[in-house]
Design a protein around this motif. Structure first.
Motif, PDB file in Angstrom:
ATOM      1  N   TRP A  16       8.596   0.947  21.082  1.00  0.00           N
ATOM      2  CA  TRP A  16       8.059   0.478  19.809  1.00  0.00           C
ATOM      3  C   TRP A  16       7.991  -1.044  19.751  1.00  0.00           C
ATOM      4  CZ3 TRP A  16       5.385   3.262  16.468  1.00  0.00           C
ATOM      5  CH2 TRP A  16       5.485   4.671  16.551  1.00  0.00           C
ATOM      6  N   GLN A  29       6.144  -2.471  21.507  1.00  0.00           N
ATOM      7  CA  GLN A  29       4.709  -2.689  21.740  1.00  0.00           C
ATOM      8  C   GLN A  29       4.007  -3.208  20.475  1.00  0.00           C
ATOM      9  OE1 GLN A  29       3.216  -2.829  24.432  1.00  0.00           O
ATOM     10  NE2 GLN A  29       3.638  -1.148  25.850  1.00  0.00           N
ATOM     11  N   LEU A  30       4.581  -2.948  19.311  1.00  0.00           N
ATOM     12  CA  LEU A  30       3.948  -3.441  18.084  1.00  0.00           C
ATOM     13  C   LEU A  30       4.007  -4.968  18.019  1.00  0.00           C
ATOM     14  CD1 LEU A  30       5.074  -0.786  15.438  1.00  0.00           C
ATOM     15  CD2 LEU A  30       3.084  -0.798  16.986  1.00  0.00           C
ATOM     16  N   GLY A  54       1.333   8.874  18.843  1.00  0.00           N
ATOM     17  CA  GLY A  54       1.770   8.184  17.640  1.00  0.00           C
ATOM     18  C   GLY A  54       1.885   6.687  17.839  1.00  0.00           C
ATOM     19  N   LEU A  55       2.427   6.278  18.976  1.00  0.00           N
ATOM     20  CA  LEU A  55       2.582   4.854  19.270  1.00  0.00           C
ATOM     21  C   LEU A  55       1.222   4.196  19.503  1.00  0.00           C
ATOM     22  CD1 LEU A  55       4.353   2.415  19.746  1.00  0.00           C
ATOM     23  CD2 LEU A  55       4.739   3.203  22.100  1.00  0.00           C
ATOM     24  N   VAL A  75      -1.668   5.086  18.198  1.00  0.00           N
ATOM     25  CA  VAL A  75      -2.329   4.931  16.899  1.00  0.00           C
ATOM     26  C   VAL A  75      -1.706   3.771  16.128  1.00  0.00           C
ATOM     27  CG1 VAL A  75      -2.741   6.020  14.667  1.00  0.00           C
ATOM     28  CG2 VAL A  75      -3.054   7.338  16.773  1.00  0.00           C
ATOM     29  N   SER A  76      -0.386   3.651  16.171  1.00  0.00           N
ATOM     30  CA  SER A  76       0.304   2.552  15.485  1.00  0.00           C
ATOM     31  C   SER A  76      -0.085   1.209  16.088  1.00  0.00           C
ATOM     32  CB  SER A  76       1.820   2.750  15.575  1.00  0.00           C
ATOM     33  OG  SER A  76       2.211   3.954  14.966  1.00  0.00           O
ATOM     34  N   PHE A  77      -0.149   1.137  17.420  1.00  0.00           N
ATOM     35  CA  PHE A  77      -0.563  -0.091  18.100  1.00  0.00           C
ATOM     36  C   PHE A  77      -1.975  -0.475  17.663  1.00  0.00           C
ATOM     37  CE2 PHE A  77      -2.368  -2.718  21.360  1.00  0.00           C
ATOM     38  CZ  PHE A  77      -1.319  -3.418  21.928  1.00  0.00           C
ATOM     39  N   ALA A  87      -3.550   0.314  14.910  1.00  0.00           N
ATOM     40  CA  ALA A  87      -3.577  -0.114  13.514  1.00  0.00           C
ATOM     41  C   ALA A  87      -3.038  -1.535  13.350  1.00  0.00           C
ATOM     42  CB  ALA A  87      -2.769   0.856  12.654  1.00  0.00           C
ATOM     43  N   VAL A  88      -1.909  -1.822  14.018  1.00  0.00           N
ATOM     44  CA  VAL A  88      -1.316  -3.154  13.897  1.00  0.00           C
ATOM     45  C   VAL A  88      -2.213  -4.209  14.539  1.00  0.00           C
ATOM     46  CG1 VAL A  88       0.624  -4.612  14.626  1.00  0.00           C
ATOM     47  CG2 VAL A  88       1.045  -2.306  13.747  1.00  0.00           C
ATOM     48  N   HIS A  89      -2.688  -3.917  15.739  1.00  0.00           N
ATOM     49  CA  HIS A  89      -3.525  -4.892  16.448  1.00  0.00           C
ATOM     50  C   HIS A  89      -4.814  -5.191  15.701  1.00  0.00           C
ATOM     51  CE1 HIS A  89      -6.369  -5.812  20.015  1.00  0.00           C
ATOM     52  NE2 HIS A  89      -5.851  -6.933  19.549  1.00  0.00           N
TER      53      HIS A  89
END
Length: 364
Positions: free
Chosen positions: A69, A71-72, A227-228, A230-232, A234-236
């Motif tokens: 995580w 990675q965010l 999940g990771l 998709v989160s990456f 969204a944040v990026h």
């Protein structure tokens, strides 16, 4: 056309003293004599390689971290790198890096289409028109493509409950929508390529942008759990949109507007009256990548970024002594002015809508 009241220079503009009219030829001679319009290939070579090194370091960190995580944090770093990359593409489009089309296209396509997925060919036409008609309600494409409105009369153009909600609350919704700015830029490039598919460069644009998109998504979803990944994403993309939005928002929003079937102002007052500078310091210059000198940039689009801070005192002195205001403020105050302006416009919409409803009822 009911242009909002803030079509006058903001209260924090430097007030001019009446004197002889400003002349673009005279101010151009001043900056030319100072050597500020000359290309600076060495500066941009160092800037490009430094930025490519930042991108390489960020993607190396992505590869080393793997399923983590943390990675965010990499996504946040890449958002900043993408923003800096976009500004280099912007400078290339203005031929600040080299005066030839070949140099502009080489650097521009690399930094826009390949590295960030933005259609460089579409953007050049779009942005050039913006520079020609900044803050013109009918001619500036940056005003036309926004989800917020800058004049109450434009309310009628927005159909649907969601769009009307955005307009009614646009003072704060503007910042809610900013994270989508990067995605909207990329989507606009695809739409433009589709609409003008017969154009010679449309195929090149599509191939390069699609190559970026496929490589980017393949890398994310093959290297990270769903999940990771998709989160990456969204944040990026969200932070990239925020950065791009914050870079460009202070430049013109909330500054004087005009309208009409054609442009009536000369180049110099057109650019100075519609643009806002952010007070310079090392941090502001770095974060905004020269775009904080918006007045100087709009007067001289081909001026290299590194020369803008040297041109600033010359331009400021000239416009103030020739009867024009020079608007300069802090970043925080610029966003506050934008919020106040957009809120003022949205508050005028119900009044205008009610008057139109009453008018129609009386006509019946």
């Amino acid at each position: 056309m009911n242009i909002p009241e803030m079509a006058e220079p903001p209260a924090h503009s430097h007030r001019p003293s009446p004197t002889q009219p400003a002349n673009m030829k005279d101010i151009t001679q001043l900056v030319k004599a100072a050597g500020l319009l000359e290309p600076q290939p060495l500066y941009y070579t160092l800037k490009i390689f430094t930025n490519l090194g930042m991108l390489a370091a960020a993607w190396t960190a992505f590869a080393l971290l793997g399923d983590s995580w943390w990675q965010l944090a990499t996504a946040a770093c890449l958002a900043f790198c993408f923003g800096q990359t976009s500004v280099i593409g912007h400078d290339a489009g203005h031929r600040q890096i080299g005066r030839t089309r070949k140099v502009a296209n080489l650097v521009g396509y690399l930094h826009a289409n390949v590295l960030t997925g933005t259609n460089f060919h579409w953007w050049i036409g779009h942005h050039t028109k913006h520079h020609n008609f900044p803050n013109h309600l009918s001619l500036d494409p940056d005003i036309q493509r926004r989800q917020v409105i800058f004049d109450p009369a434009h309310h009628a153009r927005k159909k649907g409950t969601v769009k009307r909600f955005i307009i009614r609350h646009q003072g704060w919704m503007f910042y809610v929508l900013i994270p989508l700015e990067g995605l909207r830029l990329n989507l606009a490039g695809y739409i433009a390529a589709y609409r003008y598919a017969a154009m010679r460069k449309a195929t090149t644009d599509l191939i390069l942008c699609t190559t970026h998109l496929v490589a980017y998504l393949t890398l994310l979803f093959s290297a990270l759990p769903l999940g990771l990944a998709v989160s990456f994403l969204a944040v990026h993309q969200g932070l990239f949109g925020v950065y791009v939005g914050l870079l460009f928002a202070p430049n013109h929003k909330g500054m004087p507007l005009r309208d009409g079937q054609q442009e009536e102002q000369d180049w110099l007052p057109r650019q100075v009256l519609s643009s806002r500078n952010l007070a310079p310091n090392r941090l502001t210059d770095f974060f905004y990548a020269g775009l904080n000198y918006q007045i100087e940039h709009h007067l001289f689009p081909t001026m290299p970024r590194r020369s803008l801070h040297k041109a600033q005192p010359l331009v400021k002195r000239y416009v103030l002594t020739h009867g024009l205001p020079y608007t300069e403020t802090s970043p925080l105050r610029s966003y506050r002015d934008i919020t106040r302006f957009l809120t003022m416009v949205s508050h005028q919409v119900p009044e205008r809508a009610d008057s139109l409803t009453k008018a129609r009822g009386g006509a019946q």
